[in-house]
Design a protein around this motif. Structure first.
Motif, short mmCIF file in Angstrom:
data_model
loop_
_atom_site.label_atom_id
_atom_site.label_comp_id
_atom_site.label_asym_id
_atom_site.label_seq_id
_atom_site.Cartn_x
_atom_site.Cartn_y
_atom_site.Cartn_z
N TYR A 51 -68.93 -24.21 25.27
CA TYR A 51 -68.46 -23.37 24.17
C TYR A 51 -69.66 -22.89 23.37
O TYR A 51 -70.33 -23.67 22.72
CB TYR A 51 -67.50 -24.17 23.27
CG TYR A 51 -66.25 -24.56 24.01
CD1 TYR A 51 -65.12 -23.75 23.98
CD2 TYR A 51 -66.22 -25.71 24.79
CE1 TYR A 51 -63.99 -24.09 24.69
CE2 TYR A 51 -65.09 -26.05 25.50
CZ TYR A 51 -63.98 -25.24 25.46
OH TYR A 51 -62.86 -25.58 26.17
N VAL A 54 -70.60 -20.66 20.24
CA VAL A 54 -69.88 -20.20 19.05
C VAL A 54 -70.86 -19.47 18.12
O VAL A 54 -71.48 -20.09 17.27
CB VAL A 54 -69.21 -21.39 18.33
CG1 VAL A 54 -68.38 -20.90 17.14
CG2 VAL A 54 -68.34 -22.19 19.29
N SER A 57 -68.01 -13.82 10.43
CA SER A 57 -67.11 -13.70 11.58
C SER A 57 -67.62 -14.65 12.64
O SER A 57 -68.82 -14.91 12.74
CB SER A 57 -67.12 -12.26 12.09
OG SER A 57 -66.30 -12.12 13.23
N TYR A 60 -66.74 -16.18 16.86
CA TYR A 60 -65.99 -15.95 18.08
C TYR A 60 -66.49 -16.87 19.17
O TYR A 60 -67.58 -17.47 19.03
CB TYR A 60 -66.07 -14.49 18.53
CG TYR A 60 -67.49 -14.02 18.82
CD1 TYR A 60 -67.99 -14.01 20.10
CD2 TYR A 60 -68.32 -13.57 17.79
CE1 TYR A 60 -69.28 -13.58 20.36
CE2 TYR A 60 -69.61 -13.15 18.04
CZ TYR A 60 -70.09 -13.15 19.33
OH TYR A 60 -71.36 -12.74 19.60
N ARG A 61 -65.75 -17.01 20.25
CA ARG A 61 -66.24 -17.76 21.40
C ARG A 61 -67.06 -16.81 22.24
O ARG A 61 -66.57 -15.83 22.79
CB ARG A 61 -65.10 -18.35 22.23
CG ARG A 61 -65.67 -19.16 23.39
CD ARG A 61 -64.65 -19.85 24.23
NE ARG A 61 -65.33 -20.57 25.31
CZ ARG A 61 -64.73 -21.20 26.28
NH1 ARG A 61 -63.41 -21.25 26.31
NH2 ARG A 61 -65.42 -21.81 27.23
N GLY A 62 -68.32 -17.10 22.34
CA GLY A 62 -69.24 -16.28 23.13
C GLY A 62 -69.35 -16.81 24.53
O GLY A 62 -68.56 -17.61 25.00
#
Length: 135
Positions: free
Chosen positions: A118, A120, A130, A132-134
Motif C-alpha cells: 500500500y 499512500v 488529499s 489516495y492509494r498509489g
C-alpha cells in the motif's frame, strides 16, 4: 516488503502549494488486528528530500488496519532561511485559524490485506490535503 502473510506500507508527501516534495515531515505508523483491536505504535520516520519515508517499520502478521499520522504543522512553520511562505501565492502566513496551517496533523486510516503493498501519497497544502492509494 509485503509477504504472503503481511502487508507493507510506503508514503510520500507533495506540497502542492509550492509544487515540491515536503521534506522533514514526521510520520508515525500504527497497526491493529480487527476493527475492535487496539492500535499498536510501530515506529516512525521523517520524509527525505524527495518527500518519501523509505524506512517505515514492517507490519506485524495479522494486521488489518493501518494508521499513518503526519505531523505537518512544524513543516509549515516559517524558518529564518525558508522562503516557502512567500512562495505560496494563495496561502498567507496568517488566516482565520491564526496560524499558517489549518490542519496541524493529518491521520489516515486504511484497511490492508496480507500480501499487498500500500503506497499512500499525501498531497498537502496549508489549508487542505488529499490522499489516495498509489502504486
Amino acid at each position: 516488503m509485503s509477504t504472503e502473510t503481511t502487508a507493507s506500507v510506503s508514503t510520500h508527501i507533495l506540497d502542492t502549494s509550492v509544487g515540491r516534495p515536503a521534506r522533514g515531515v514526521a510520520v508515525r505508523l500504527s497497526a491493529r488486528s480487527g476493527r475492535e483491536g487496539h492500535w499498536q505504535a510501530l515506529g516512525g520516520s521523517a520524509t527525505d528530500e524527495d518527500g518519501r519515508c523509505r524506512d517505515l517499520p514492517a507490519l506485524p502478521e495479522g494486521t488489518t488496519h493501518v494508521r499513518l499520522d503526519f505531523a505537518v504543522e512544524p513543516y509549515f512553520e516559517p524558518h529564518p532561511t525558508d522562503r516557502r511562505a512567500e512562495a505560496q501565492q494563495d496561502a498567507p502566513a496568517h488566516r482565520d485559524s491564526g496560524t499558517g496551517v489549518f490542519f496541524p496533523e493529518v491521520a489516515i486510516t486504511f484497511a490492508v490485506v496480507a500480501g499487498e503493498h500500500y503506497h499512500v501519497p499525501l498531497l498537502l497544502n496549508p489549508f487542505g490535503y488529499s490522499v489516495y492509494r498509489g502504486s
